[in-house]
Structures are given as C-alpha cells and as structure tokens.
Design a protein around this motif. Structure first.
Motif, short mmCIF file in Angstrom:
data_model
loop_
_atom_site.label_atom_id
_atom_site.label_comp_id
_atom_site.label_asym_id
_atom_site.label_seq_id
_atom_site.Cartn_x
_atom_site.Cartn_y
_atom_site.Cartn_z
N ILE A 176 0.85 -1.21 0.00
CA ILE A 176 0.00 0.00 0.00
C ILE A 176 0.88 1.25 0.00
CG2 ILE A 176 -1.63 1.35 1.42
CD1 ILE A 176 -2.94 -1.13 0.21
N ASP A 177 0.44 2.22 -0.77
CA ASP A 177 1.18 3.48 -0.82
C ASP A 177 0.18 4.65 -0.85
OD1 ASP A 177 3.36 5.09 -0.88
OD2 ASP A 177 3.85 4.76 -2.99
N GLY A 178 0.57 5.77 -0.32
CA GLY A 178 -0.31 6.95 -0.35
C GLY A 178 0.43 8.16 -0.87
N LEU A 234 -9.23 0.38 2.14
CA LEU A 234 -7.96 0.30 2.85
C LEU A 234 -8.21 -0.01 4.34
CD1 LEU A 234 -4.85 0.93 2.85
CD2 LEU A 234 -5.49 3.27 3.46
N VAL A 267 -4.66 6.63 -2.63
CA VAL A 267 -4.08 5.40 -2.07
C VAL A 267 -3.99 4.38 -3.20
CG1 VAL A 267 -4.36 3.56 -0.36
CG2 VAL A 267 -5.14 5.87 0.17
N THR A 268 -2.80 3.82 -3.38
CA THR A 268 -2.64 2.82 -4.44
C THR A 268 -2.21 1.48 -3.83
OG1 THR A 268 -0.30 3.28 -4.85
CG2 THR A 268 -1.89 4.59 -6.10
N THR A 320 -0.47 8.03 4.38
CA THR A 320 -0.73 6.60 4.60
C THR A 320 0.62 5.90 4.64
OG1 THR A 320 -2.62 6.80 3.11
CG2 THR A 320 -1.91 4.57 3.64
N LEU A 363 -2.26 6.02 9.55
CA LEU A 363 -3.04 6.94 8.73
C LEU A 363 -3.11 8.26 9.48
CD1 LEU A 363 -4.66 6.97 6.09
CD2 LEU A 363 -6.65 6.23 7.35
N HIS A 420 -5.98 12.95 -1.54
CA HIS A 420 -5.05 11.91 -1.10
C HIS A 420 -5.38 10.65 -1.90
CE1 HIS A 420 -2.16 10.01 1.51
NE2 HIS A 420 -3.01 9.04 1.79
N HIS A 462 -8.26 4.42 -3.56
CA HIS A 462 -9.11 5.53 -3.14
C HIS A 462 -8.55 6.85 -3.66
CE1 HIS A 462 -11.05 2.98 -0.11
NE2 HIS A 462 -9.85 2.58 0.24
N ASN A 470 -0.17 12.60 -2.08
CA ASN A 470 -1.08 13.73 -2.22
C ASN A 470 -0.94 14.33 -3.61
OD1 ASN A 470 -2.08 13.59 0.43
ND2 ASN A 470 -0.21 14.54 1.19
#
Ligand code: ATP
Ligand code: MG
Length: 413
Positions: free
Chosen positions: A83-85, A187, A161-162, A229, A219, A159, A129, A87
């Motif tokens: 998971i990565d976040g 997530l 999320v991938t 994230t 988070l 933001h 997301h 902006n």
C-alpha cells in the motif's frame, strides 16, 4: 433487496467477518461476528490461497451461524506492505455549459477529481481511493464542499491510495473461492478510522496506528481528511518471535506469555512480579521476573513507534496535529502501549480505539482488534443505503448510470 451487509477483514493473524442488518425499526445493528486463525498471509499479503480460503470460510460460517443468515456478498479490506499513499492536486475551469452562471456542480467536482488523480501510476498498481482533502475556488482556500459556489477556477487537493494489482486480485480470488462476491474494497486503516475516530479528531489532526500481527498501519488525518498513509512491515508477530527466540520457548507459549504477561512499559512492572516459563523437553518450569519479558517486548515496540514517528515527522513540520494518537489492532491490547506511545510522540493525547456501540452483539466486537472489520461493515451499510437511495426505477437498473454512481461512491470513500 436484502439489507444484510458483511465486512470481511483478512488479516495476517486472524480473519474476521461481521454481519450487519437493518432492524424492523430501521436501526442498523450487528447480528453476526465470526473469526478464525489466519495462516495464509505474510505481512498482510496472501501467500497461500488454500489456507486463506479456509480461514475466510470458517470466519464467514461462524458469523452466519450467529446471525442465522446466509450471505453472498461482502466489503473487504485491503492492506499490506504494497500500500502506498500520495497527495495530488488538480485544476479545472468551471464550465457554465447548459447553465446560466458559473455555479459549481457535481460534474465540475467529478472533473477536478479526475484531473487530480491523473498522476502516473505504474501498470502493476491500481488506485484504491481518491479522497478529496479540500477545494480551492478561485483564490478561496480550504473549502470542504464547493457545490453551489460561484467561481471560474476549481482546484482539488486529494489523497490517493494505491495498491499492487496482483495483491488485490489474490485477496478477491480467495473471497470468490469462499463463495462470496466482493462489492467494494477499502484500505484497512481507513476502515479502522471509520469505526473508532470522531469527526473532531479528523478535523484537529490525528494519527491512527493499527498494531496488527504482520504489519503496523498508519493513517494521518488533518482538516477532516487523510494526509498520509504508511504500512510498516513489522507487527505483533515479531514481538512474539523475539520472546520465543530469547527465552528458547515455542511460538505458541511465547504468544500466550505475551498476551497474559507482556508489557512494553517498564514503569508499570511491580517488584516481585514473576512469570512462569514452561520447561522445554521435560525440563522443569522456570520462574523469571516479569521485567525480563518487558526487556524483550519494550525495545521492539519502541522500534515500531520510532519508525512511525520518523515517517510522520515530515508531515508534522507542515501541519500541526492537535487531535489524538489512536491505537487499534490486536497489539493495542498490550499492557503499557499507551504509556510508550505517549512517551515517543511526546503527548498525553493517546487513546485506544474501540469501536462504538453499533447495537446487536456488543460484547463480541468491542475490542481494538475489531476496529477494521467494524469499519468495513459500516462502510458496506453506507454503500448499500446510497445504492438504495439513488436507485433509478427498476426498468432502468443496470444502465451505465448505475456504473457511474458506483464509481463515484468508490472514489469518494
Ligand atoms: N492482549 C494482547 N496483548 C498483546 N498483544 C496482543 C493481544 N491480543 C492480540 N495481540 C496481538 O495482536 C496481533 C494481532 O492483531 P490483529 O488481530 O489486529 O492482526 P491482523 O489484523 O490479523 O494482522 P494484520 O493487520 O497485520 O494483517 C498479534 O500479534 C497478537 O499477538
Ligand atoms: Mg489488521
């Protein structure tokens, strides 16, 4: 259409399923809770399909048995170190097409979100997301809901999320093989936040820390929306492993000792507190001071919190967080965890996040380890309600309009 909804949290240590239903009086309540040990995941990622399918089936069956309902669809959580976040921001001109003034409408918001999510994402990753943080209308910043405002230029800060495509596909495959279809996914930490955080905490700026078995998820919220994230590849399993290696005992015994006697804050240990370690291979049991267990547990927990602090520090430079540090996940039950987090984050504003009272089987889900799955079932219920509300007349069901609505819901979650 049935009002039954299901949340499914496929964790590294346990799989949890929760069934919710809207009662005759129109109140949502939890009717079934099921859990089973999970052995098919490593650090939040499926590595063994068979074991995962078995664990999902067991948890779902237990929840079905409790609620007396059979379920066929669910909302699943997605987590793990992939998971990565990030902006991002997007800008559009507000169009007045078909309208007599430049009033910002739903279409403009969809376009600006689209523009903001147009970042380059590698082929092997997918967007989970896209969450709007705030909007800028002309020069006016910090707008939460720009609908019906008049402007020429609309900018969105979001933001994103991938996740790894294959990791998500493997989870979906396991759920499908357990005879369930996946409605949506969310997530893990976002789901946990949904169950335990207040709107005030999100607005003021807070850090949610989910202390799981395989990973620790972070988070950061500010201004009502996620800002950062992170998933750290260390969790409670390492703590158990440390006790097992240092004391030369099995993982099962180490886990029991951690849960019954573990502590990560030396200040809580009283003099003369002892722990009995069972003897291995016919040797007699040994009595050791409890402080010896703390000497093993505390450094590992310190390491986890220090990693989190170093990840969060850059965010703290730009934003002041005056809300709380909220601890969830099984590891939030470890004695001394609030004291240790207080010391490392240098704040007294630390609390354990326990899901609120959502009716039904209260005793079964009111622990920090149920935060994620509770958030999932709550999100499933909201999606279900939104679907019902927006549903066009029956003859129009299944048109692309529905597809667009579903896409819209997913992005704004
Ligand atoms: N009372 C307790 N004291 C200390 N640790 C505990 C306690 N209860 C559970 N744990 C630990 O919590 C961890 C499991 O937490 P949780 O059930 O939230 O993980 P998970 O969701 O299955 O895993 P992940 O989120 O990492 O995929 C285990 O390492 C377990 O030892
Ligand atoms: Mg978890």
């Amino acid at each position: 259409m049935s009002d039954v909804v299901v949340g499914l949290d496929i964790g590294t240590s346990r799989v949890r399923a929760v069934i919710g239903d809207v009662s005759e009086s129109g109140v949502f309540q939890i009717t079934g809770v099921g859990t089973s040990p999970s052995t098919g995941l490593r650090k939040g990622v499926v590595v063994n399909i068979e074991n995962t399918v078995r664990a999902i089936s067991q948890a779902i069956e237990a929840a079905e048995l409790m609620s007396g309902t059979e379920v066929s669809r669910c909302m699943i959580g997605v987590g793990g170190t992939h998971i990565d976040g990030l902006n991002s921001r997007g800008v559009v001109a507000v169009t007045s097409k078909g309208r007599d003034n430049r009033v910002i409408g739903q279409e403009d918001i969809l376009r600006v979100i689209d523009a903001a999510k147009a970042v380059v994402i590698p082929m092997d990753r997918q967007v989970l997301h896209v969450i709007p943080q705030s909007y800028i209308v002309d020069e006016e910043r910090g707008i939460k809901d720009p609908r019906n405002m008049i402007g020429v230029r609309l900018e969105a800060e979001v933001h994103i999320v991938t996740a790894s495509v294959t990791s998500v596909q493997n989870v979906v495959k396991c759920v499908n093989r357990s005879n369930l279809s996946v409605d949506e996914y969310m997530l893990h930490s976002l789901a946990a936040a949904k169950a335990v955080m207040s709107a005030e905490e999100r607005d003021l700026g807070s850090i949610l820390i989910d202390l799981g078995g395989g990973t620790t998820d972070v988070l950061v919220f500010a201004g009502g929306a996620p800002l950062m994230t992170a998933v750290i590849p260390v969790g409670g399993i390492q703590v158990t492993n440390d006790i097992s290696v240092v004391k030369g005992i099995s993982l099962e015994t180490a886990e029991r000792i951690k849960i019954d006697e573990g502590c990560c804050w030396m200040g809580l240990i009283e003099e003369n507190e002892d722990v009995i370690l069972p003897g291995v291979g016919g040797r007699p049991p040994v009595v050791i001071p409890r402080s010896e267990i703390c000497e093993i547990v505390q450094p590992r927990m310190e390491e986890i919190f220090n990693i989190i602090r170093s990840k969060v520090e850059p965010v703290l430079k730009s934003r002041q967080l005056s809300g709380n540090v909220i601890l969830t996940g099984g590891g939030a039950q470890l004695s001394g965890v609030v004291e240790l987090a207080s010391s490392i984050f240098n704040t007294q504003a630390v609390r354990i996040g326990i899901p609120g009272n959502f009716g039904g089987l209260i005793g079964e889900y009111r622990g920090p380890d149920y935060a994620t799955v509770l958030g999932l079932v709550l999100a499933a219920n909201e999606h279900h309600e939104a679907e019902d509300r927006e549903k066009p007349p029956v003859e129009a069901a299944g048109t692309p309009w529905i597809g667009r609505l579903r896409g819209w819901l997913k992005e704004f979650f």
